[in-house]
Design a protein around this motif. Structure first.
Motif, mmCIF file in Angstrom:
data_model
loop_
_atom_site.group_PDB
_atom_site.id
_atom_site.type_symbol
_atom_site.label_atom_id
_atom_site.label_comp_id
_atom_site.label_asym_id
_atom_site.label_seq_id
_atom_site.Cartn_x
_atom_site.Cartn_y
_atom_site.Cartn_z
ATOM 1 N N ILE A 125 27.665 21.134 -42.782
ATOM 2 C CA ILE A 125 27.113 19.995 -42.037
ATOM 3 C C ILE A 125 27.446 20.028 -40.551
ATOM 4 O O ILE A 125 26.823 19.308 -39.769
ATOM 5 C CB ILE A 125 27.523 18.644 -42.653
ATOM 6 N N ASN A 126 28.410 20.855 -40.151
ATOM 7 C CA ASN A 126 28.711 20.953 -38.718
ATOM 8 C C ASN A 126 27.581 21.607 -37.928
ATOM 9 O O ASN A 126 27.575 21.583 -36.702
ATOM 10 C CB ASN A 126 30.009 21.727 -38.481
ATOM 11 N N TRP A 127 26.592 22.176 -38.626
ATOM 12 C CA TRP A 127 25.432 22.777 -37.958
ATOM 13 C C TRP A 127 24.264 21.799 -37.847
ATOM 14 O O TRP A 127 23.180 22.169 -37.391
ATOM 15 C CB TRP A 127 24.998 24.030 -38.708
ATOM 16 N N LEU A 128 24.480 20.553 -38.271
ATOM 17 C CA LEU A 128 23.428 19.534 -38.260
ATOM 18 C C LEU A 128 23.801 18.415 -37.296
ATOM 19 O O LEU A 128 24.945 17.964 -37.268
ATOM 20 C CB LEU A 128 23.234 18.958 -39.666
ATOM 21 N N ASP A 129 22.835 17.938 -36.533
ATOM 22 C CA ASP A 129 23.132 16.909 -35.530
ATOM 23 C C ASP A 129 22.855 15.493 -36.008
ATOM 24 O O ASP A 129 23.365 14.537 -35.419
ATOM 25 C CB ASP A 129 22.338 17.190 -34.246
ATOM 26 N N ASP A 130 22.075 15.320 -37.072
ATOM 27 C CA ASP A 130 21.638 13.989 -37.493
ATOM 28 C C ASP A 130 21.868 13.830 -38.993
ATOM 29 O O ASP A 130 21.054 14.278 -39.811
ATOM 30 C CB ASP A 130 20.153 13.814 -37.142
#
Length: 268
Positions: A125-130
């Motif tokens: 999830i650290n690769w997702l902004d929203d």
């Protein structure tokens, strides 16, 4: 180039390094070793016959390990090279699995079905902004009695610097940009590529509230005083497949897991 294209390009480059690393132990996997850890195996339970969507699957070892347990699996990743490698492994090992190259946020453009389990794990999830958009997509892919399951590195760990001192805020919101000089696998060097990673820090409350606000009811939240991967600074072994911070030991959280399902469903 936008954030996600930067990450896609860097993960395309990293895939070959990871596949050849001792960290991933691809040869052991080919010889029957599962890439799953005891936490997800125990908490998922019997998945034989279950239909599973694996978000951000990298080059598919965990997805194929789920398939070896009898699940019908679909793996998704933003990296072209990762998906190509995953398909190659599935074919070579004769494991029935499907793999789709897609940004998580664009998945509904290429996948139209529902699943018993939506799954994601470790450094995803650290690769997702929203995360609100992420949770909406998770819910859209769940069958009426389906579950969402995740296991992740605890956000507290990202507040520590290389000297195990708290140097960064737990509550970050801006994108974190870094130059990719080496991989976490065997300290593999990457030179002259000018690759970037763009990441986002998500607090535990942000993760939980994104699920709750999208009508996903939490069945459990578990926190763990150890890592299952030796991929952070200053770790020391504390058991089979377990590592703790040398300075803090079991006094700090290292990982967490969540199980949730649509709030209007009845738990069987």
């Amino acid at each position: 180039m936008n954030h996600f294209e930067n990450n896609r390009e860097s993960w395309n480059e990293l895939t070959a390094l990871h596949a050849g690393s001792s960290f991933y132990d691809l040869e052991g996997f080919k010889n029957g070793k599962s890439s799953l850890n005891h936490i997800e195996i125990e908490e998922l339970g019997d998945i034989k016959g279950k239909k599973i969507l694996h978000l951000q699957c990298h080059f598919g070892m965990d997805t194929l390990s789920l398939a070896r347990l009898g699940a019908e699996v679909v793996g998704v990743d933003i990296s072209d090279a990762s998906i190509a490698k995953a398909k190659e492994l599935a074919s070579e090992l004769d494991i029935p699995a499907r793999f789709i190259r897609s940004n998580v946020y664009e998945l509904e453009n290429v996948l139209d079905e529902t699943f018993d389990i939506v799954y994601t794990s470790y450094g995803a999830i650290n690769w997702l902004d929203d995360l609100d958009k992420w949770a909406k997509i998770i819910r859209s892919y769940l069958q009426p009695i389906g579950i969402f399951y995740m296991v992740e590195f605890h956000p507290f760990i990202y507040t520590l610097n290389d000297d195990s001192e708290i140097s960064d805020s737990y509550f970050k919101s801006d994108a974190l940009e870094s130059v990719v000089e080496q991989s976490y696998t065997d300290q593999s060097e990457i030179s002259g590529k000018k690759l970037k990673h763009i990441e986002w820090h998500h607090s535990l409350s942000e993760v939980i509230n994104s699920l709750i606000s999208n009508d996903l009811k939490l069945e459990f939240l578990n926190e763990f005083p150890y890592q299952v991967y030796d991929c952070f600074p200053n770790l020391t072994a504390c058991g089979q497949g377990k590592w703790m911070n040398e300075k803090y030991g079991n006094k700090v959280p290292h990982m967490y897991s969540i199980k949730a399902r649509k709030s209007h469903t009845i738990t069987l």
